[in-house]
Design an enzyme around this catalytic site. Structure first.
Site, PDB file in Angstrom:
ATOM      1  CE  LYS A  65       0.192   0.578  -4.093  1.00  0.00           C
ATOM      2  NZ  LYS A  65       1.488   1.112  -3.661  1.00  0.00           N
ATOM      3  CG  ASP A 101       3.717   3.961  -4.888  1.00  0.00           C
ATOM      4  OD1 ASP A 101       3.050   4.765  -4.223  1.00  0.00           O
ATOM      5  OD2 ASP A 101       3.409   2.748  -4.997  1.00  0.00           O
ATOM      6  N   GLY A 128       9.316  -6.214  -4.561  1.00  0.00           N
ATOM      7  CA  GLY A 128       7.877  -6.296  -4.829  1.00  0.00           C
ATOM      8  C   GLY A 128       7.431  -5.122  -5.692  1.00  0.00           C
ATOM      9  CE1 TYR A 216       2.919   4.388   4.918  1.00  0.00           C
ATOM     10  CE2 TYR A 216       1.541   4.545   6.869  1.00  0.00           C
ATOM     11  CZ  TYR A 216       1.684   4.325   5.507  1.00  0.00           C
ATOM     12  OH  TYR A 216       0.584   4.032   4.745  1.00  0.00           O
TER      13      TYR A 216
END
Ligand SMILES: NC(=O)c1ccc[n+]([C@@H]2O[C@H](COP(=O)([O-])OP(=O)(O)OC[C@H]3O[C@@H](n4cnc5c(N)ncnc54)[C@H](OP(=O)(O)O)[C@@H]3O)[C@@H](O)[C@H]2O)c1
Length: 270
Positions: A65, A101, A128, A216
């Site tokens: 990313k 996000d 992060g 999750y």
């Protein structure tokens, strides 16, 4: 048929192909969406190859990313602030990078779950790439206070300074939170993937507090156990955010927003 993919390493676990295929079926848009494993050393070369092969869009996951942002011909303002890209869209000159996000988190938290952030004392655990992406949109909602706490002490300081123009963020370490109480606690640490949760001061959750985890599946369990024991009235995992950030990517590529509720339900059903 337009070609799309998610790139990362490891990538076999990614739910993105299932989510995007389901969105396409819902809206009658035919698309081909694959998982492509890309090693960090090969990132630049593979992006050029995928562009040459005609891919229309790519989602980007760990560990690329941050690195992908430097490979883009252009990046959106929100990707620049996040210093991370999760969505690449094809242009003639290469790729444009965006970060969905933060939008995904707020759509899930506020719209799906009905948790209003405005006026609340909010704690984000972890500093992060994911934390950095969600902070500017969280600030935009007008929390009473936004605290960023992390294991490595300098990261929250650096991020708070970098985002100062967007609103106040109080940097902290977990230990320094002793005596604080929050109405919303958002876990953006990756430590759940190791089946662990670090020690936190007692009494962090105010009465009626809501806990939200970006993780999750099995990685959500340690935070969920801590949050319930700490008195959270509701504990949510990040599956809804996963679907919402994907829906935002889908809208960038196809110009149409899918309905997310049936896809979240589909993933929860297994
Ligand atoms: N639901 C979604 O759509 C979605 C989207 C993005 C990310 N995520 C999830 O969000 C999490 C964070 O992702 P990321 O990209 O921000 O990861 P990252 O950049 O690697 O950051 C990891 C964070 O976790 C902390 N951490 C790791 N191990 C720790 C430990 N043992 N004790 C305390 N803190 C620890 C790190 O602290 P240090 O700085 O001290 O190392 C850092 O703040 C991941 O679980 C990811 O799967 C979910």
């Amino acid at each position: 048929m337009s070609r799309f993919a998610v790139i990362g390493q490891p990538i076999a676990h990614s739910a993105s192909p299932r989510i995007h295929t389901a969105f396409g079926e819902q809206l009658g848009i035919a698309l081909d969406y694959e998982r492509i494993e890309v090693e960090p050393e090969a990132l630049s070369e593979r992006l050029t190859e995928l562009h040459a092969a005609g891919y229309a869009g790519l989602n980007v996951t760990l560990p690329h990313k941050q690195a992908v942002a430097t490979e883009c011909a252009r990046v959106s303002e929100r990707a620049r602030l996040a210093e991370a890209v999760n969505t690449l869209s094809r242009i003639d000159a290469g790729w444009t990078g965006d970060n969905t996000d933060g939008e995904g988190l707020l759509r899930d938290l506020q719209d799906n779950l009905g948790v209003a952030v405005a006026g609340k004392r909010v704690l984000v655990l972890g500093a992060g790439g994911a934390a950095r992406g969600i902070l500017p949109p969280l600030l935009e909602t007008g929390p009473a206070e936004l605290v960023l706490s992390n294991r490595s002490p300098w990261k929250p300081e650096t991020i708070a300074e970098a985002l100062a123009a967007h609103g106040p963020i109080r940097p902290a370490t977990h230990m320094a939170l002793k005596g604080d109480h929050f109405e919303i606690v958002i876990n953006a640490m990756s430590v759940g993937h190791q089946g662990a949760f670090p020690r936190m001061p007692d009494g962090l959750l105010a009465q009626g507090a809501v806990a939200y985890d970006l993780s999750y599946g099995a990685a959500h369990t340690p935070f969920a156990e801590w949050a319930r024991a700490a008195g959270a009235v509701a504990v949510h995992d990040g599956l809804g955010m996963l679907v919402e950030q994907a829906a935002a990517s889908f809208a960038l590529w196809h110009g149409q927003r899918p309905e997310t509720a049936p896809i979240i339900a589909m993933l929860r059903a297994g």
